[in-house]
Design a protein around this motif. Structure first.
Motif, mmCIF file in Angstrom:
data_model
loop_
_atom_site.group_PDB
_atom_site.id
_atom_site.type_symbol
_atom_site.label_atom_id
_atom_site.label_comp_id
_atom_site.label_asym_id
_atom_site.label_seq_id
_atom_site.Cartn_x
_atom_site.Cartn_y
_atom_site.Cartn_z
ATOM 1 N N VAL A 27 0.874 -1.170 0.000
ATOM 2 C CA VAL A 27 0.000 0.000 0.000
ATOM 3 C C VAL A 27 0.909 1.216 0.000
ATOM 4 C CG1 VAL A 27 -1.733 1.292 1.293
ATOM 5 C CG2 VAL A 27 -1.754 -1.198 1.361
ATOM 6 N N ASP A 28 0.683 2.128 -0.941
ATOM 7 C CA ASP A 28 1.421 3.391 -0.956
ATOM 8 C C ASP A 28 0.557 4.444 -0.289
ATOM 9 O OD1 ASP A 28 3.683 2.400 -2.195
ATOM 10 O OD2 ASP A 28 2.969 2.867 -4.210
ATOM 11 N N ILE A 29 1.126 5.128 0.678
ATOM 12 C CA ILE A 29 0.419 6.149 1.438
ATOM 13 C C ILE A 29 1.020 7.518 1.101
ATOM 14 C CG2 ILE A 29 -0.200 6.969 3.748
ATOM 15 C CD1 ILE A 29 -1.428 4.217 3.003
ATOM 16 N N TYR A 30 0.165 8.437 0.675
ATOM 17 C CA TYR A 30 0.584 9.807 0.366
ATOM 18 C C TYR A 30 -0.292 10.766 1.148
ATOM 19 C CZ TYR A 30 3.092 7.679 -3.470
ATOM 20 O OH TYR A 30 3.942 6.915 -4.221
ATOM 21 N N PRO A 31 0.292 11.795 1.661
ATOM 22 C CA PRO A 31 1.716 12.075 1.832
ATOM 23 C C PRO A 31 2.293 11.239 2.976
ATOM 24 C CG PRO A 31 0.434 13.822 2.855
ATOM 25 C CD PRO A 31 -0.549 12.885 2.189
ATOM 26 N N PRO A 55 10.374 4.142 1.377
ATOM 27 C CA PRO A 55 9.891 5.411 0.820
ATOM 28 C C PRO A 55 9.329 5.177 -0.587
ATOM 29 C CG PRO A 55 12.287 5.351 0.860
ATOM 30 C CD PRO A 55 11.817 4.087 1.505
ATOM 31 N N SER A 56 8.379 5.980 -0.971
ATOM 32 C CA SER A 56 7.864 5.925 -2.341
ATOM 33 C C SER A 56 7.592 7.357 -2.780
ATOM 34 C CB SER A 56 6.604 5.067 -2.421
ATOM 35 O OG SER A 56 5.518 5.703 -1.820
ATOM 36 N N SER A 57 7.442 7.525 -4.070
ATOM 37 C CA SER A 57 7.139 8.866 -4.567
ATOM 38 C C SER A 57 6.322 8.742 -5.841
ATOM 39 C CB SER A 57 8.421 9.659 -4.812
ATOM 40 O OG SER A 57 9.224 8.996 -5.760
ATOM 41 N N ARG A 58 5.638 9.806 -6.134
ATOM 42 C CA ARG A 58 4.889 9.889 -7.383
ATOM 43 C C ARG A 58 4.942 11.337 -7.855
ATOM 44 N NH1 ARG A 58 -1.221 8.949 -5.133
ATOM 45 N NH2 ARG A 58 -1.361 10.879 -3.950
ATOM 46 N N ARG A 80 5.684 3.315 1.405
ATOM 47 C CA ARG A 80 5.161 2.037 0.909
ATOM 48 C C ARG A 80 5.162 1.033 2.063
ATOM 49 N NH1 ARG A 80 6.607 -0.385 -4.764
ATOM 50 N NH2 ARG A 80 4.977 1.144 -5.172
ATOM 51 N N ILE A 81 3.968 0.554 2.382
ATOM 52 C CA ILE A 81 3.817 -0.460 3.434
ATOM 53 C C ILE A 81 3.624 -1.803 2.748
ATOM 54 C CG2 ILE A 81 2.443 -1.248 5.391
ATOM 55 C CD1 ILE A 81 1.591 1.684 5.805
ATOM 56 N N VAL A 82 4.632 -2.675 2.873
ATOM 57 C CA VAL A 82 4.526 -4.027 2.330
ATOM 58 C C VAL A 82 3.628 -4.815 3.270
ATOM 59 C CG1 VAL A 82 5.811 -6.102 1.706
ATOM 60 C CG2 VAL A 82 6.811 -3.849 1.298
ATOM 61 N N SER A 118 -7.458 1.357 7.057
ATOM 62 C CA SER A 118 -8.416 0.699 6.173
ATOM 63 C C SER A 118 -7.728 0.186 4.909
ATOM 64 C CB SER A 118 -9.530 1.674 5.813
ATOM 65 O OG SER A 118 -10.428 1.091 4.917
ATOM 66 N N PHE A 119 -6.835 0.995 4.323
ATOM 67 C CA PHE A 119 -6.078 0.567 3.145
ATOM 68 C C PHE A 119 -5.274 -0.687 3.464
ATOM 69 C CE2 PHE A 119 -5.762 5.224 1.620
ATOM 70 C CZ PHE A 119 -6.898 5.098 0.847
ATOM 71 N N CYS A 120 -4.580 -0.664 4.606
ATOM 72 C CA CYS A 120 -3.732 -1.800 4.989
ATOM 73 C C CYS A 120 -4.571 -3.057 5.176
ATOM 74 C CB CYS A 120 -2.966 -1.495 6.274
ATOM 75 S SG CYS A 120 -1.681 -0.250 6.072
ATOM 76 N N SER A 121 -5.689 -2.929 5.837
ATOM 77 C CA SER A 121 -6.561 -4.077 6.098
ATOM 78 C C SER A 121 -7.102 -4.661 4.803
ATOM 79 C CB SER A 121 -7.716 -3.674 7.002
ATOM 80 O OG SER A 121 -7.232 -3.282 8.265
ATOM 81 N N ARG A 122 -7.462 -3.814 3.853
ATOM 82 C CA ARG A 122 -8.014 -4.311 2.593
ATOM 83 C C ARG A 122 -6.977 -5.028 1.750
ATOM 84 N NH1 ARG A 122 -10.440 0.693 0.107
ATOM 85 N NH2 ARG A 122 -10.040 1.722 2.067
ATOM 86 N N LYS A 123 -5.722 -4.630 1.842
ATOM 87 C CA LYS A 123 -4.678 -5.236 1.020
ATOM 88 C C LYS A 123 -4.283 -6.624 1.500
ATOM 89 C CE LYS A 123 -3.813 -2.325 -2.214
ATOM 90 N NZ LYS A 123 -3.839 -2.680 -3.607
ATOM 91 N N ILE A 124 -4.600 -6.946 2.750
ATOM 92 C CA ILE A 124 -4.258 -8.276 3.242
ATOM 93 C C ILE A 124 -5.480 -9.138 3.184
ATOM 94 C CG2 ILE A 124 -2.289 -7.687 4.652
ATOM 95 C CD1 ILE A 124 -4.132 -7.403 6.996
#
Length: 191
Positions: free
Chosen positions: A120-124, A138-141, A163-165, A185-191
């Motif tokens: 999951v990529d989290i911004y900012p 770290p990630s960027s866009r 970026r959370i693996v 919520s993003f993290c929970s949905r990705k697993i």
């Protein structure tokens, strides 16, 4: 009771070791079967009224002479009571069924987390507490600076993120320490 516990634990520990570490997935999968059967047996022992009544009797009659024995019996009795030993038989059986379902789902969840990693990529990046950002990559866009400037591809800004693996350690850290409900919520949905 201690001997029973040690014997059961030595068997379940062996199965768990194989289930969690064997390089051949077939061995690991087969080790799950006895491990789960033992867990089911333990669940029924933890709600066995004969064992519970023996502990209560030993405590009430003062049969436990050593302080260690009294503490162990007290802890066992408390575990029985937390497990619902006081409930009517039909409700106690339902508690057993629910605990077994939770164990099965927990194992599947952990297996999915270990074997099907995502991210999951989290911004900012500021949405993640600074003191735990080192746990993640770290990630960027790049985003255009403004609507009127979109025709110029060079006119972009780099947005820093995290970026959370979705391995169990990273997700656990995020779910425990990140206060942003949307991130969790993003993290929970990705697993």
């Amino acid at each position: 009771m201690d001997e029973i516990s040690n014997t059961v634990c030595s068997v379940i520990d062996s199965a768990e070791l194989c289930r969690n570490t064997h390089p051949d997935r077939e061995f690991a999968k087969e080790a799950d079967k006895p491990s789960m059967r033992i867990y089911e047996h333990l669940q029924h022992l933890n709600t066995n009224t004969t064992l519970y009544n023996a502990i209560v009797k030993a405590e009430s009659e003062g049969a436990l002479l050593l302080e260690e024995s009294r503490k162990a019996a007290n802890n066992l009795r408390a575990d029985f009571e937390k497990g619902g030993i006081h409930l009517p038989k039909d409700k106690l059986e339902r508690v057993n069924q629910l605990n077994l379902a939770i164990a099965h789902l927990g194992r599947k969840f952990n297996e999915n987390v270990m074997n099907k990693l995502g991210f999951v990529d989290i911004y900012p990046a500021s949405r993640i507490p600074r003191n735990i950002q080192y746990n993640f990559k770290p990630s960027s866009r790049f985003k255009p600076r403004g609507v009127e400037e979109q025709s110029n591809a060079m006119n972009t800004t780099r947005k820093k993120g995290v970026r959370i693996v979705t391995d169990s350690g990273s997700v656990s850290s995020a779910l425990r320490w990140v206060k942003d409900e949307e991130v969790c919520s993003f993290c929970s949905r990705k697993i």
